[in-house]
Scaffold this motif. Structure first.
Motif, PDB file in Angstrom:
ATOM      1  N   GLY A   5       0.804  -1.223   0.000  1.00  0.00           N
ATOM      2  CA  GLY A   5       0.000   0.000   0.000  1.00  0.00           C
ATOM      3  C   GLY A   5       0.832   1.265   0.000  1.00  0.00           C
ATOM      4  N   SER A   6       0.442   2.220   0.854  1.00  0.00           N
ATOM      5  CA  SER A   6       1.102   3.530   0.870  1.00  0.00           C
ATOM      6  C   SER A   6       2.545   3.437   1.352  1.00  0.00           C
ATOM      7  CB  SER A   6       0.317   4.510   1.740  1.00  0.00           C
ATOM      8  OG  SER A   6       0.290   4.054   3.081  1.00  0.00           O
ATOM      9  N   GLU A   7       2.876   2.426   2.158  1.00  0.00           N
ATOM     10  CA  GLU A   7       4.255   2.257   2.621  1.00  0.00           C
ATOM     11  C   GLU A   7       5.199   1.954   1.468  1.00  0.00           C
ATOM     12  OE1 GLU A   7       5.179  -0.225   5.912  1.00  0.00           O
ATOM     13  OE2 GLU A   7       3.379   0.338   6.995  1.00  0.00           O
ATOM     14  N   ALA A   8       4.704   1.309   0.422  1.00  0.00           N
ATOM     15  CA  ALA A   8       5.533   0.956  -0.718  1.00  0.00           C
ATOM     16  C   ALA A   8       6.006   2.197  -1.458  1.00  0.00           C
ATOM     17  CB  ALA A   8       4.768   0.033  -1.662  1.00  0.00           C
ATOM     18  N   LYS A   9       5.304   3.311  -1.288  1.00  0.00           N
ATOM     19  CA  LYS A   9       5.652   4.538  -2.000  1.00  0.00           C
ATOM     20  C   LYS A   9       6.556   5.457  -1.179  1.00  0.00           C
ATOM     21  CE  LYS A   9       1.492   4.376  -4.754  1.00  0.00           C
ATOM     22  NZ  LYS A   9       0.264   5.043  -5.149  1.00  0.00           N
ATOM     23  N   LEU A  10       6.825   5.116   0.060  1.00  0.00           N
ATOM     24  CA  LEU A  10       7.673   5.948   0.909  1.00  0.00           C
ATOM     25  C   LEU A  10       9.133   5.804   0.515  1.00  0.00           C
ATOM     26  CD1 LEU A  10       6.111   5.284   4.433  1.00  0.00           C
ATOM     27  CD2 LEU A  10       5.758   7.274   2.947  1.00  0.00           C
ATOM     28  N   TRP A  11       9.858   6.863   0.667  1.00  0.00           N
ATOM     29  CA  TRP A  11      11.294   6.861   0.373  1.00  0.00           C
ATOM     30  C   TRP A  11      12.033   6.368   1.608  1.00  0.00           C
ATOM     31  CZ3 TRP A  11      14.033   7.783  -3.970  1.00  0.00           C
ATOM     32  CH2 TRP A  11      15.394   7.955  -3.829  1.00  0.00           C
ATOM     33  N   HIS A  12      12.898   5.393   1.417  1.00  0.00           N
ATOM     34  CA  HIS A  12      13.670   4.853   2.533  1.00  0.00           C
ATOM     35  C   HIS A  12      15.142   5.066   2.249  1.00  0.00           C
ATOM     36  CE1 HIS A  12      10.261   2.811   4.402  1.00  0.00           C
ATOM     37  NE2 HIS A  12       9.851   2.594   3.167  1.00  0.00           N
ATOM     38  N   GLU A  13      15.850   5.674   3.186  1.00  0.00           N
ATOM     39  CA  GLU A  13      17.293   5.861   3.052  1.00  0.00           C
ATOM     40  C   GLU A  13      17.990   4.994   4.076  1.00  0.00           C
ATOM     41  OE1 GLU A  13      18.903   9.772   2.886  1.00  0.00           O
ATOM     42  OE2 GLU A  13      17.219  10.540   1.715  1.00  0.00           O
ATOM     43  N   TYR A  14      19.045   4.348   3.626  1.00  0.00           N
ATOM     44  CA  TYR A  14      19.838   3.504   4.510  1.00  0.00           C
ATOM     45  C   TYR A  14      21.258   4.039   4.520  1.00  0.00           C
ATOM     46  CZ  TYR A  14      15.855   0.412   4.128  1.00  0.00           C
ATOM     47  OH  TYR A  14      14.593  -0.105   4.167  1.00  0.00           O
ATOM     48  N   PRO A  15      21.847   4.182   5.692  1.00  0.00           N
ATOM     49  CA  PRO A  15      23.210   4.718   5.757  1.00  0.00           C
ATOM     50  C   PRO A  15      24.211   3.746   5.137  1.00  0.00           C
ATOM     51  CG  PRO A  15      22.512   3.938   7.915  1.00  0.00           C
ATOM     52  CD  PRO A  15      21.318   3.834   7.010  1.00  0.00           C
ATOM     53  N   LEU A  16      25.173   4.308   4.450  1.00  0.00           N
ATOM     54  CA  LEU A  16      26.252   3.516   3.866  1.00  0.00           C
ATOM     55  C   LEU A  16      27.520   3.730   4.681  1.00  0.00           C
ATOM     56  CD1 LEU A  16      25.721   4.326   0.086  1.00  0.00           C
ATOM     57  CD2 LEU A  16      25.044   2.260   1.316  1.00  0.00           C
ATOM     58  N   PRO A  17      28.368   2.717   4.752  1.00  0.00           N
ATOM     59  CA  PRO A  17      29.636   2.918   5.451  1.00  0.00           C
ATOM     60  C   PRO A  17      30.497   3.908   4.677  1.00  0.00           C
ATOM     61  CG  PRO A  17      29.588   0.790   4.354  1.00  0.00           C
ATOM     62  CD  PRO A  17      28.223   1.389   4.208  1.00  0.00           C
ATOM     63  N   SER A  18      31.418   4.522   5.364  1.00  0.00           N
ATOM     64  CA  SER A  18      32.339   5.448   4.704  1.00  0.00           C
ATOM     65  C   SER A  18      33.132   4.704   3.644  1.00  0.00           C
ATOM     66  CB  SER A  18      33.302   6.055   5.722  1.00  0.00           C
ATOM     67  OG  SER A  18      32.587   6.776   6.691  1.00  0.00           O
ATOM     68  N   ALA A  19      33.388   5.404   2.544  1.00  0.00           N
ATOM     69  CA  ALA A  19      34.150   4.798   1.455  1.00  0.00           C
ATOM     70  C   ALA A  19      35.602   4.597   1.887  1.00  0.00           C
ATOM     71  CB  ALA A  19      34.098   5.696   0.225  1.00  0.00           C
TER      72      ALA A  19
END
Length: 66
Positions: A5-19
């Motif tokens: 539903g509406s959760e599928a349209k939410l933007w999710h950001e996940y932190p990445l480790p430092s390069a």
């Protein structure tokens, strides 16, 4: 994880480790600090051996033993 539903349209950001430093930055660091990375030297030597074998195989049309 499946969103419905509406959760599928939410933007999710996940932190990445430092390069990690680039290969060039690591190389320069080893020169500046008079250190060496034996593991990378071994990998580079193995890659060179493999590339030489592939070049020889392409020239002769025969398999090259490693």
């Amino acid at each position: 994880m499946t969103l419905e539903g509406s959760e599928a349209k939410l933007w999710h950001e996940y932190p990445l480790p430092s390069a990690l430093p680039s290969a060039f930055e690591q190389w320069v660091s080893h020169i500046r600090n008079s250190t060496r990375d034996d593991n990378h030297i071994q990998l580079a030597t193995q890659l060179t051996t493999l590339m030489e074998a592939t070049s020889q195989a392409a020239k002769t049309g025969a398999a090259v033993a490693l």
